[in-house]
Structure formats: structure tokens, C-alpha cells
Design an enzyme around this catalytic site. Structure first.
Site, PDB file in Angstrom:
ATOM      1  N   SER A 147       0.834  -1.201   0.000  1.00 37.68           N
ATOM      2  CA  SER A 147       0.000   0.000   0.000  1.00 37.68           C
ATOM      3  C   SER A 147       0.877   1.263   0.000  1.00 37.68           C
ATOM      4  O   SER A 147       1.765   1.395  -0.845  1.00 37.68           O
ATOM      5  CB  SER A 147      -0.945  -0.062   1.206  1.00 37.68           C
ATOM      6  N   HIS A 167      -8.042  -5.349  -0.153  1.00 35.81           N
ATOM      7  CA  HIS A 167      -6.738  -4.709   0.043  1.00 35.81           C
ATOM      8  C   HIS A 167      -5.972  -5.356   1.198  1.00 35.81           C
ATOM      9  O   HIS A 167      -4.746  -5.464   1.164  1.00 35.81           O
ATOM     10  CB  HIS A 167      -6.976  -3.220   0.329  1.00 35.81           C
ATOM     11  N   ASP A 168      -6.682  -5.790   2.204  1.00 38.99           N
ATOM     12  CA  ASP A 168      -6.060  -6.427   3.366  1.00 38.99           C
ATOM     13  C   ASP A 168      -5.290  -7.691   3.016  1.00 38.99           C
ATOM     14  O   ASP A 168      -4.515  -8.195   3.846  1.00 38.99           O
ATOM     15  CB  ASP A 168      -7.126  -6.782   4.416  1.00 38.99           C
ATOM     16  N   ASP A 198      -8.841  -6.579  -4.554  1.00 40.86           N
ATOM     17  CA  ASP A 198      -8.450  -5.293  -3.963  1.00 40.86           C
ATOM     18  C   ASP A 198      -9.033  -4.175  -4.822  1.00 40.86           C
ATOM     19  O   ASP A 198      -8.570  -3.927  -5.932  1.00 40.86           O
ATOM     20  CB  ASP A 198      -6.921  -5.212  -3.926  1.00 40.86           C
TER      21      ASP A 198
END
Lengths: 400, 400
Positions: free
Chosen positions: A157, A355-356, A322
Site C-alpha cells: 500500500s 486490500h487487506d 483489492d
């Protein structure tokens, strides 16, 4: 607390605070006369000092990436899934450096720190910090640790953005940039979500224009909302569905505005917890650093030109679900790197977690990550288990 | 203000308030002893009273769907693109009824109305209203207007849910249900976004536990945040990119937290405007109605069983970039309708505008919509231009 520390953990670790008193020029034109960085290290720097890995953290991250601070810790560091003996970032052969970035709220100098000029917390007077500023501060950290060139700079990220910026700004000091679930710049939608979070914080009456410390207040409601919005964007629609579905907390609907669905309860909990532990001014700073990141801007939006001077190899990883930094964003990055003639490996990992996913050791992700880190060890001729302490923080800041 | 009223507009229209004094039983177990509904109608009810179309509005909508209230109006009603002479919902042959739903803040009885029991605004004492409750109130409206059976019930988003509920609850009173950019139930992510919006409102100190009217306050900050979050979910990532990109308002970054990017400015503007015109308690109600909608719940999650009694035909339309209620949600609906043996037409429209696409007359959307409405007119043997006023509100509430 784990009953026993797992064998593949770096164990009990202790952070160290390093003080820097050379003024740091910032992109905004301002400067920081002096500052602290809080650092953890795992593993041992070898004799050639060529086995160092820098971990760059994301929005709400910090220096505590792996291991435990004490046996009483309920949870290990935030990226313990990928850092440790036998893990992708294998501390048996790599010397891992993890810091809390400038502007943070976990010990490095930031808005909660005392401004030497006033004797009060910086608060809103803390300057805007950008990704290039972080990279400059990390380069000084490398100097301090005796690291001329990183075997790899690794981040997910916002952390991936720092790896990219290193490749551009210090090409001679990076062998590999590992850029996971990241993007070469935010989309308008990304910026929009950040702005909602910021507006939630700054419109909270307890924000007091950023001087809430002086009034012994915390803009809890704003931070909670910011985190709730954030959390939605970290998960995929499918993973939220899987986790909570439309489950009611009670069997029958209550027909009111109390917490009714499981997902509401989860978001409240996440928001509450975050609002008790994170600094609001830091949250603003971190989101602004995300917004501003755009290495192509000064090259007429030609990302491939921005990467011209880079000499490192790149691993780019994205995750299928994501939607915050979608695979398309990584593909844009990969295309530019290829156009610029760089050596780049790319993997899109099928994973349901949104996204995690970059924090979750799914098999193919670990496989790809492992294989790439193995190649780094091979290419740099890093002998596993052969490292001996030469420089760096050593035992003081390393594994115990 | 348009210099002249366009030829394909329904022209100047006047809303009418209808009072109902039969108590309405609500799904929550509560009841409304009496209530008002504000209504607009366009076109003329024919002799057979078989050309009536009900328009159901979405979260922030109201009765003013087409035409102008006066020549000074800057903009026409919210769905003017699809309602008027020669448009998909052609007022030359259909009699169109559009209402503000119960719980609304545009004249129908809602939280801002005076509670006869206390002489003060209902505020938080206004009962939770669900989609089935709206449908019951709309059935009474149909009775009042002399409409035994609707040629079609049409709605986008939350409006589409009402069309579906009609098909289930009053099969004999609906010939067609037109369900646009909708879903048979919210996902956990949808509920999560709604909860962020609600939390933004209820955590605003000016919300005063819903009794802000008594204190002459408005939870402006909360409403603004709620609308900002909403807006992001109405647009696609691509359309936001197209509209704003990462454009800075000034040429160079200012490195501060003022409005820096165009998209921030847009969101602030939308949020500000909304917070000045919409009622916070109504916003809470509408989002809760969305959350609760789930006709399959009482049928063990078998949507096809819920639709068993429906007899109407269905048109389902989705939009390729709508990530709020994605095409997959519409496909789930269509599959269930097919399983239940219903007649259903389905179109996924390629459109870049996200969820908002249902308000934008893109060519294929208009074509599909037109063709379906033509078929309705054919099947019901509705003679264009042959309508004469028999019942309904007539000139008083219709086009002037």
C-alpha cells in the site's frame, strides 16, 4: 498472549529511538531541525552489509512489524505473517529494518511530539510530510545503520509507494523494490475517500483546529468515522459478505437504529479501538502523503520517464479483489516499468480479502514472495546462517 | 431557468397534498394514525384507468420527478430525462404518479412533521418505515386515485425495491415492475456504507439525539459527511477519474489541508448543498429501509419462493460500472425470477457513470426502456393521445 513464542517468530523485540539533528529539508519548503525515528530490527546484518531489508509501513502502521514486545502481547507485529525465520522475509538470512515514519504517532517525531520552538505539541504546525521526505529520512537511517545499499525495500500500500520512490531517488542504494497492493498514484475515488476521512476528523468539534492536546480532548467521533470508512475500503464486498453477510445480531429485526447487523457491530468496534490509539493529526498527514504521491507529475505524467534512472529489480504484487488499489493500478505500474526497460516480475494473486490481502499469508502469495526473496538471496550471494553482527543496532534493537 | 420550457417537458407542474386518516399498520408493529402524501401527476388517466405508472423514488428523491414548479426553476424534476412527451415514460399515453414517500422531508408526513400527540416534530419518535410499509401506503394512494391496477411500477435503486415489493404484495394490482439499478437485498458492504452515514449524523453533537428541531439546530456536519460518502458510491471510479482526475485546483501543490484537488471541492459542494436541504432523521430512515429490504428473508433466503405469487412482467436493468448495486445483484434477481417461472427482460447497459447511470439518458438505456414501455402500451391497448380525464388528481395536480 501466545502460550509459547512460535518457532517461526523473531521472538521478543525491543524498539530503539534514534535521534537525528541534521535539519531535514522537506518537499513543502519547510524543514525539520531535528527528529527522532523509532526502529526495530530483526536478524543480523552480515559482514558485507548486503542483506538488509527495509520495511515501509502503510497508513496506520508503525515500526513493530514482527515478533512480540513482551510475553503479555496478545498479538505479534503487523506483518508477522511475512517476517521471521523461514518466512518470505527470512530473518535467518536477512537483516530487517522497520521504522515508524516521520509524522507518525508511535514514537517517531510527529504532531504529538513537543515542538522545541514552543514547548507544546506540534499539532497542526507539524509540516506536511510526503513520500519523498520519508525516503530521505530513511536514507539517513540507512547511513546511521551502516547500510550503503538495501537488498530490498519492501512495502504494501503506502509502503509500496516508498519502495518506488527509493528506486527513483536513490537508484544506487536499492537492489530490489517489492511493491505490494500499491499504486503509482491515487485515483480521484481514492482521494475522495481520504477527504471524507479528513473531513470527519476536522469537523469534529473536539478537533479544536488540531490543537486538541492543549484542551485535553481527542476527536474520537471523527477518528472513528475515518476508520470505519477506511475499513470498508480495505475489505472486498465478497469478504465482508463472507464475514458478516446480512446477519442480524438478534434473530428478529428490532426496527430501530441500534446496532442491528453484525457488520455494524464490527465497524463500531474497529472504529472505537482505532480512535483510542491513533492520533488524528497523524491520520490527516498520512492520507495527505497518499494523495500527493505521484512520481510522474514532474515528468508530464509519463511514469516510464520517472523510472528512467532506477536500476533495481522490481516485484509487483496485486490482489484480485483489492478495489482500493486494484490490479489495474499495478498493471499500469508494471507497463511503465517495462516501457522504461526495467526488470520486473508481476503476480496478481487470487485472494478474497480485498486490500487487506497483503497482510494475509495465502499460499500463492507466500510462494511468489518466497521465490522472489530466495532469488535476492542467491543473486546477492547471501549465505543463510552465515551473518555475523557487524553494524546496525545489534542486540539492543534486534531480536532477543 | 430554461429560456423556454422544452417541448418534451411535462411543463409547469403543481404538487398536491393528500390526507389519509385510516391508521396505517407498520411492519415494526407501530402504526401511523394519519398521514399526508405529497403527489405530482403527469399526463392523463384514461377511461379504462389502465395507463397509470407509479414512480418510486430512491434515498434522497421526492415527488417532483419531472417538469418545473415555476419558470424560475433552474432544473426540472429528478427524472425529467425519462418522463415526458416522447420519453420512455411517455406522458402522451401514460398517466404518471410520483409521490414523496412516508418518512420523507419534502411534504409527506415524516420526522419533520408535527406529531399530533405532542404538538412538536416527530423527530426520533417517527416510526421506522420499511419498503412493505411504503407499498401499503402507495396502495392506498392508488385507491384514492381510482387506480385498480398499475400499468407499471417503476423505480431506480431503492425505488426498484418498491416495485419488487409491489409485485410480491399486490400481484393483482401490477402489470409490470421496472427495476433499475437495484438489488433484491443489500450486501454487507452496502449496509456498512449506510452505517457510516448514520454514524456521521448521529455522532454530530448538533443531532441532539434526533431532537435538533427543538434546539433550532441542524446536524450539518454529519449530513455533509453522509452525503460525501454517498456520492462516492454513486459514481464509478472511472467517472470520477474522467470528471476530476487528480487535478489540483491551483497549478502547484500547496502542501496543506485546504482543498487541493478538484474532487475534494466537488464533494464539499455536494455535501454542503445537501446538508442545507435534507432532513437528518429522514436520511436515517431511508438508509434503514434499504438495510431491512430482504423479501427472501421470510422464505428461508429463497428469493424464487418470495416471487411465487407475483404475476406481473419484469424489466430489470443494470449498469456496467455500478458498484453500489452491481450487475451481479441484478443477475441474482433475474435468476430468481426465472426460477420462479416469471416473465423477465434483462439488460445490462454499458455506461461509465456508476449507480447514477439510471438518471442519465444514455442511448441504449433509453432504447431498452422505450421498447419495454412501448410493449406495455401495446399489450394494454393504450391508445396514444386517446386518454381523457376520468379520475386521479387531474389538472389540479397534473400538468398545466
Amino acid at each position: 498472549m501466545p502460550a509459547t513464542i512460535p518457532a517461526d517468530s523473531v521472538g521478543i523485540v525491543t524498539p530503539t529511538t534514534l535521534h537525528f539533528d541534521d535539519p531535514l529539508q522537506l518537499q513543502s519548503g519547510k524543514q525539520l531541525d531535528q527528529y527522532d525515528l523509532v526502529v526495530e530490527t530483526y536478524g543480523t546484518l552480515n559482514a558485507k552489509a548486503n542483506n538488509a531489508i527495509l520495511i515501509c509501513h502503510a497508513l496506520s502502521g508503525h515500526h513493530h512489524a514482527a515478533g512480540y514486545h513482551s510475553k503479555a502481547d496478545r498479538k505479534p507485529g503487523w506483518w508477522d505473517s511475512c517476517i521471521g525465520p523461514g518466512k518470505p522475509i527470512d530473518t535467518n538470512r536477512f537483516y530487517v529494518v522497520s521504522l515508524n515514519n516521520l509524522g507518525g504517532c508511535h514514537g517517531s517525531t510527529g504532531p504529538t511530539s513537543i515542538n522545541p520552538a514552543t514547548g507544546k505539541p506540534y499539532g497542526p504546525d507539524f509540516p506536511i510530510i510526503t513520500v519523498p521526505d520519508w525516503v530521505n529520512s530513511q536514507a539517513r537511517l540507512a547511513d546511521r545503520l551502516g547500510i550503503k545499499c538495501w537488498a530490498a525495500i519492501v512495502g504494501g500500500s503506502l509502503g509500496g509507494m516508498q519502495a518506488l520512490q527509493w528506486a527513483i531517488d536513490y537508484p544506487e542504494r536499492v537492489e530490489n523494490a517489492v511493491v505490494i497492493a500499491s499504486t503509482p498514484k491515487l485515483t480521484a475515488q481514492n482521494i475522495a475517500f481520504n477527504e471524507v476521512a479528513r473531513k470527519a476528523i476536522t469537523s469534529d468539534p473536539d478537533f479544536c483546529e488540531g490543537r486538541y492536546y492543549d484542551f485535553e480532548k481527542i476527536p474520537k467521533r471523527g477518528l472513528m468515522l475515518a476508520r470505519m470508512v477506511g475499513h470498508i475500503t480495505y475489505l472486498s464486498d465478497a469478504s465482508m459478505g463472507e464475514k458478516f453477510g446480512r446477519e442480524l445480531r438478534d434473530k428478529a429485526p428490532k426496527f430501530n437504529f441500534d446496532v442491528e447487523f453484525e457488520v455494524e457491530s464490527y465497524l463500531h468496534y474497529q472504529g472505537e479501538r482505532f480512535s483510542e490509539s491513533f492520533d488524528a493529526n497523524t491520520y490527516l498527514l498520512m492520507t495527505r502523503a497518499l494523495d500527493y504521491f505521484d512520481p510522474a507529475r514532474e515528468y508530464n505524467d509519463q511514469l516510464e520517464v520517472a523510472f528512467k534512472k532506477a536500476t533495481c529489480q522490481f516485484l509487483v504484487v496485486s490482489f484480485s479483489t483489492d478495489w482500493r488499489f486494484s490490479p489495474e493500478r499495478s498493471e499500469l505500474l508494471v507497463d511503465s516499468l517495462i516501457k522504461a526497460g526495467k526488470r520486473v516480475s508481476y503476480a496478481e494473486i487470487e485472494a478474497p480479502h480485498g486490500h487487506d490481502a497483503f497482510l494475509i499469508p495465502t499460499p500463492r502469495y507466500v510462494e511468489v514472495f518466497n521465490a522472489y526473496m530466495d532469488r535476492i538471496a542467491d543473486q546477492l550471494d547471501i549465505d543463510p546462517g552465515n551473518g555475523s553482527l557487524q553494524a546496525g543496532l545489534g542486540a539492543e534493537g534486534g531480536t532477543a
